[in-house]
Design a protein around this motif. Structure first.
Motif, PDB file in Angstrom:
ATOM      1  N   TYR A   4       0.843  -1.191   0.000  1.00  0.00           N
ATOM      2  CA  TYR A   4       0.000   0.000   0.000  1.00  0.00           C
ATOM      3  C   TYR A   4       0.879   1.242   0.000  1.00  0.00           C
ATOM      4  O   TYR A   4       1.967   1.252   0.564  1.00  0.00           O
ATOM      5  N   ILE A   5       0.374   2.295  -0.610  1.00  0.00           N
ATOM      6  CA  ILE A   5       1.066   3.580  -0.584  1.00  0.00           C
ATOM      7  C   ILE A   5       0.700   4.288   0.707  1.00  0.00           C
ATOM      8  O   ILE A   5      -0.464   4.510   1.006  1.00  0.00           O
ATOM      9  N   LEU A   6       1.684   4.604   1.495  1.00  0.00           N
ATOM     10  CA  LEU A   6       1.433   5.268   2.778  1.00  0.00           C
ATOM     11  C   LEU A   6       1.449   6.777   2.605  1.00  0.00           C
ATOM     12  O   LEU A   6       2.261   7.322   1.862  1.00  0.00           O
ATOM     13  N   ILE A   7       0.582   7.452   3.315  1.00  0.00           N
ATOM     14  CA  ILE A   7       0.610   8.909   3.343  1.00  0.00           C
ATOM     15  C   ILE A   7       1.819   9.327   4.150  1.00  0.00           C
ATOM     16  O   ILE A   7       2.001   8.940   5.294  1.00  0.00           O
ATOM     17  N   SER A   8       2.669  10.136   3.551  1.00  0.00           N
ATOM     18  CA  SER A   8       3.975  10.412   4.158  1.00  0.00           C
ATOM     19  C   SER A   8       3.965  11.559   5.152  1.00  0.00           C
ATOM     20  O   SER A   8       4.959  11.810   5.809  1.00  0.00           O
ATOM     21  N   SER A   9       2.850  12.243   5.280  1.00  0.00           N
ATOM     22  CA  SER A   9       2.862  13.458   6.104  1.00  0.00           C
ATOM     23  C   SER A   9       3.238  13.187   7.548  1.00  0.00           C
ATOM     24  O   SER A   9       3.890  14.007   8.195  1.00  0.00           O
ATOM     25  N   MET A 158      11.776   1.376  15.866  1.00  0.00           N
ATOM     26  CA  MET A 158      13.139   1.749  15.470  1.00  0.00           C
ATOM     27  C   MET A 158      13.160   3.210  15.033  1.00  0.00           C
ATOM     28  O   MET A 158      12.129   3.783  14.682  1.00  0.00           O
ATOM     29  N   SER A 159      14.326   3.827  15.056  1.00  0.00           N
ATOM     30  CA  SER A 159      14.456   5.196  14.566  1.00  0.00           C
ATOM     31  C   SER A 159      13.969   5.259  13.124  1.00  0.00           C
ATOM     32  O   SER A 159      14.348   4.416  12.302  1.00  0.00           O
ATOM     33  N   PRO A 160      13.109   6.225  12.785  1.00  0.00           N
ATOM     34  CA  PRO A 160      12.578   6.298  11.423  1.00  0.00           C
ATOM     35  C   PRO A 160      13.583   6.794  10.397  1.00  0.00           C
ATOM     36  O   PRO A 160      13.325   6.736   9.196  1.00  0.00           O
ATOM     37  N   LEU A 161      14.720   7.294  10.854  1.00  0.00           N
ATOM     38  CA  LEU A 161      15.709   7.871   9.944  1.00  0.00           C
ATOM     39  C   LEU A 161      16.686   6.826   9.443  1.00  0.00           C
ATOM     40  O   LEU A 161      16.882   5.776  10.058  1.00  0.00           O
ATOM     41  N   SER A 162      17.311   7.137   8.332  1.00  0.00           N
ATOM     42  CA  SER A 162      18.409   6.321   7.847  1.00  0.00           C
ATOM     43  C   SER A 162      19.530   6.317   8.876  1.00  0.00           C
ATOM     44  O   SER A 162      19.762   7.316   9.564  1.00  0.00           O
ATOM     45  N   TYR A 210      25.527  -4.163   7.485  1.00  0.00           N
ATOM     46  CA  TYR A 210      24.202  -3.851   6.944  1.00  0.00           C
ATOM     47  C   TYR A 210      24.232  -3.346   5.509  1.00  0.00           C
ATOM     48  O   TYR A 210      23.203  -3.336   4.829  1.00  0.00           O
ATOM     49  N   LEU A 211      25.405  -2.931   5.030  1.00  0.00           N
ATOM     50  CA  LEU A 211      25.499  -2.391   3.677  1.00  0.00           C
ATOM     51  C   LEU A 211      26.105  -3.395   2.709  1.00  0.00           C
ATOM     52  O   LEU A 211      27.109  -4.036   3.002  1.00  0.00           O
ATOM     53  N   THR A 212      25.464  -3.528   1.553  1.00  0.00           N
ATOM     54  CA  THR A 212      26.051  -4.227   0.417  1.00  0.00           C
ATOM     55  C   THR A 212      26.095  -3.207  -0.713  1.00  0.00           C
ATOM     56  O   THR A 212      25.064  -2.836  -1.271  1.00  0.00           O
ATOM     57  N   GLY A 213      27.296  -2.735  -1.017  1.00  0.00           N
ATOM     58  CA  GLY A 213      27.381  -1.578  -1.900  1.00  0.00           C
ATOM     59  C   GLY A 213      26.770  -0.402  -1.171  1.00  0.00           C
ATOM     60  O   GLY A 213      27.160  -0.066  -0.062  1.00  0.00           O
ATOM     61  N   ASN A 214      25.759   0.226  -1.748  1.00  0.00           N
ATOM     62  CA  ASN A 214      25.037   1.297  -1.067  1.00  0.00           C
ATOM     63  C   ASN A 214      23.652   0.852  -0.620  1.00  0.00           C
ATOM     64  O   ASN A 214      22.808   1.678  -0.288  1.00  0.00           O
ATOM     65  N   LYS A 215      23.403  -0.458  -0.609  1.00  0.00           N
ATOM     66  CA  LYS A 215      22.084  -0.986  -0.276  1.00  0.00           C
ATOM     67  C   LYS A 215      22.010  -1.362   1.200  1.00  0.00           C
ATOM     68  O   LYS A 215      22.845  -2.102   1.711  1.00  0.00           O
ATOM     69  N   ASP A 216      20.993  -0.826   1.880  1.00  0.00           N
ATOM     70  CA  ASP A 216      20.704  -1.177   3.274  1.00  0.00           C
ATOM     71  C   ASP A 216      19.998  -2.529   3.274  1.00  0.00           C
ATOM     72  O   ASP A 216      18.914  -2.677   2.706  1.00  0.00           O
ATOM     73  N   ASN A 217      20.590  -3.528   3.901  1.00  0.00           N
ATOM     74  CA  ASN A 217      20.013  -4.872   3.918  1.00  0.00           C
ATOM     75  C   ASN A 217      18.932  -5.070   4.967  1.00  0.00           C
ATOM     76  O   ASN A 217      18.260  -6.099   4.970  1.00  0.00           O
ATOM     77  N   LEU A 218      18.764  -4.091   5.867  1.00  0.00           N
ATOM     78  CA  LEU A 218      17.766  -4.212   6.932  1.00  0.00           C
ATOM     79  C   LEU A 218      16.421  -3.615   6.546  1.00  0.00           C
ATOM     80  O   LEU A 218      15.370  -4.210   6.784  1.00  0.00           O
ATOM     81  N   ARG A 219      16.451  -2.412   5.932  1.00  0.00           N
ATOM     82  CA  ARG A 219      15.212  -1.684   5.672  1.00  0.00           C
ATOM     83  C   ARG A 219      15.262  -1.031   4.303  1.00  0.00           C
ATOM     84  O   ARG A 219      16.327  -0.737   3.770  1.00  0.00           O
ATOM     85  N   ASP A 220      14.074  -0.768   3.760  1.00  0.00           N
ATOM     86  CA  ASP A 220      13.987  -0.097   2.464  1.00  0.00           C
ATOM     87  C   ASP A 220      12.728   0.770   2.439  1.00  0.00           C
ATOM     88  O   ASP A 220      11.740   0.469   3.112  1.00  0.00           O
ATOM     89  N   GLY A 221      12.762   1.839   1.677  1.00  0.00           N
ATOM     90  CA  GLY A 221      11.587   2.684   1.512  1.00  0.00           C
ATOM     91  C   GLY A 221      11.965   4.113   1.219  1.00  0.00           C
ATOM     92  O   GLY A 221      13.077   4.551   1.509  1.00  0.00           O
ATOM     93  N   LYS A 222      11.038   4.856   0.614  1.00  0.00           N
ATOM     94  CA  LYS A 222      11.268   6.258   0.293  1.00  0.00           C
ATOM     95  C   LYS A 222      10.791   7.161   1.435  1.00  0.00           C
ATOM     96  O   LYS A 222      11.558   7.913   2.018  1.00  0.00           O
ATOM     97  N   THR A 224       8.885   5.934   4.155  1.00  0.00           N
ATOM     98  CA  THR A 224       8.922   5.141   5.383  1.00  0.00           C
ATOM     99  C   THR A 224       9.828   3.947   5.156  1.00  0.00           C
ATOM    100  O   THR A 224       9.713   3.263   4.143  1.00  0.00           O
ATOM    101  N   LEU A 225      10.715   3.678   6.092  1.00  0.00           N
ATOM    102  CA  LEU A 225      11.616   2.536   5.982  1.00  0.00           C
ATOM    103  C   LEU A 225      10.962   1.307   6.604  1.00  0.00           C
ATOM    104  O   LEU A 225      10.586   1.317   7.774  1.00  0.00           O
ATOM    105  N   HIS A 226      10.810   0.260   5.791  1.00  0.00           N
ATOM    106  CA  HIS A 226      10.213  -0.982   6.264  1.00  0.00           C
ATOM    107  C   HIS A 226      11.236  -2.111   6.214  1.00  0.00           C
ATOM    108  O   HIS A 226      12.153  -2.104   5.401  1.00  0.00           O
ATOM    109  N   PHE A 227      11.015  -3.103   7.064  1.00  0.00           N
ATOM    110  CA  PHE A 227      11.904  -4.254   7.069  1.00  0.00           C
ATOM    111  C   PHE A 227      11.885  -4.981   5.733  1.00  0.00           C
ATOM    112  O   PHE A 227      10.819  -5.230   5.157  1.00  0.00           O
ATOM    113  N   ILE A 228      13.081  -5.330   5.253  1.00  0.00           N
ATOM    114  CA  ILE A 228      13.203  -6.289   4.166  1.00  0.00           C
ATOM    115  C   ILE A 228      13.744  -7.576   4.787  1.00  0.00           C
ATOM    116  O   ILE A 228      13.618  -7.764   5.995  1.00  0.00           O
TER     117      ILE A 228
END
Length: 289
Positions: A4-9, A158-162, A210-222, A224-228
Motif C-alpha cells: 500500500y502507498i502510505l501517506i507520508s505526512s 526503530m528510529s525512522p531515519l536512515s 548492513y550495507l552491500t554496496g550502497n544498499k541497506d540490507n535491513l530496511r527499504d523505503g522512500k 517510510t523505511l520498512h523491514f526487508i
C-alpha cells in the motif's frame, strides 16, 4: 504481498520535529526494562500481534514467527490485528468487529491470549507519550477482560531515519525512553526491543554488515523505511527469543520477500540465500531478548 502507498505526512512531520523540543520525564536505562510473566496455558498458547506496517509490509513478522514455531515444534496459535499506516486507536476502530469478537472469546485456562505484542505508530510513540499511554490502555483494558494474565510486550519502534542520518541516535533514544515509560503503565508488560536490535545490527554487532554496496540490507523505503529480509528475519528471531528464551532452529526455507517492487511478493526462499548473515542476526536478536 500486496503493498500500500502510505501517506507520508506523518513521517515528514517527525523529520521536521526538532530534537531540541523533546522533553524527557525521567532518565531510563536498560535496567528499567521488565519482562512480563506469561500465564500457564492449557493447550497451544495464543499470540496476538497488534500494529501497523512495521509488523507486516515487505515481510510479515507474525508469519515468520509462526514458521519458526512450526520448525521448532512449538505448537502455538498466532493471530493479528494489523492496519497499514495508522495509530493504535485507529487499528482498533478499523478492526472493531473482529477485535471485539476476539476480546470476548474465552479459554478454559482463564486467558484467551497468552502473549500480546502491540506496536504504536512512530509519530505517536516519538512525540506524544500521553497518547501512547492512552492507546495502550485502550487495548490493555479490552485484552484483560478475557486474558487478565496475558504477557504484553510493547513494541519498541526503530528510529525512522536512515542510519546515515546524524539524528538517528536522537530519535532512537527518545523512542526507547517513551516505550519504557508507556509500558510501565500496563499490567504485566515489558518491551519488545526491536529498536535496540536494529541499532545493534547497524552498529555491526556480531560482525553483521548492513550495507552491500550502497544498499541497506535491513530496511527499504522512500517515505517510510520498512523491514526487508534481513530486518524481518531479525525481528522474527527476536520475538521467538523473547518469548521462549532461546534461539530457534532456523528452517532451510522461510516466507521472505522477492524484492521491494510493485510486482514483488513473499514466497518460500532459502534462508541462507535471502538473508545476508543469519548467524550474526540470530546473536543480535538473542542478546536483545
Amino acid at each position: 504481498m500486496k503493498k500500500y502507498i502510505l501517506i507520508s505526512s506523518l513521517i515528514v512531520s517527525i523529520l521536521l520535529f526538532s530534537c531540541n523540543n523533546f522533553k524527557s520525564e525521567t532518565s531510563i536505562t536498560s535496567d528499567g526494562i521488565s519482562k512480563p510473566k506469561p500465564p500457564k496455558a492449557v493447550g497451544p498458547p495464543r499470540v496476538l500481534f497488534i500494529g501497523n506496517s512495521h509488523m507486516e509490509y515487505f515481510v510479515s513478522g507474525p508469519t515468520l514467527f509462526q514458521e519458526l514455531c512450526n520448525a521448532n515444534n512449538q505448537n502455538i496459535n498466532v493471530q493479528q490485528l494489523i492496519t497499514i499506516g495508522v495509530s493504535l486507536n485507529k487499528v482498533y476502530f478499523t478492526n472493531k468487529t473482529e477485535a471485539d469478537q476476539n476480546f470476548s472469546n474465552i479459554d478454559k485456562d482463564g486467558n484467551y491470549y497468552d502473549y500480546v505484542i502491540i506496536q504504536e505508530s512512530t509519530p505517536i510513540a516519538l512525540t506524544n507519550l500521553s497518547k501512547f499511554r492512552d492507546n495502550l490502555k485502550l487495548f490493555a483494558e479490552k485484552i484483560h477482560k478475557n486474558s487478565p494474565d496475558a504477557a504484553i510486550y510493547v513494541y519498541q519502534n526503530m528510529s525512522p531515519l536512515s542510519y546515515a542520518n546524524s539524528e538517528y541516535n536522537n530519535y532512537y533514544t527518545e523512542l526507547r525512553k517513551n516505550t519504557i515509560l508507556a509500558a510501565a503503565f500496563i499490567k504485566n508488560a515489558g518491551v519488545l526491543r526491536v529498536g535496540d536490535a536494529v541499532k545493534d545490527a547497524y552498529e555491526g554487532k556480531s560482525g553483521y554488515k548492513y550495507l552491500t554496496g550502497n544498499k541497506d540490507n535491513l530496511r527499504d523505503g522512500k517515505n517510510t523505511l520498512h523491514f526487508i529480509n534481513d530486518g524481518g528475519f531479525l525481528q522474527a528471531v527476536l520475538i521467538y527469543s523473547t518469548i521462549f528464551d532461546k534461539i530457534p532452529i532456523i528452517p532451510k526455507k522461510l516466507l521472505l520477500s522477492t524484492g521491494t517492487g510493485d510486482n514483488d511478493n513473499m514466497r518460500k526462499q532459502e534462508v541462507e540465500k535471502a538473508v545476508t548473515n543469519t548467524k550474526a542476526l540470530e546473536e543480535i536478536a538473542f542478546s536483545n531478548r
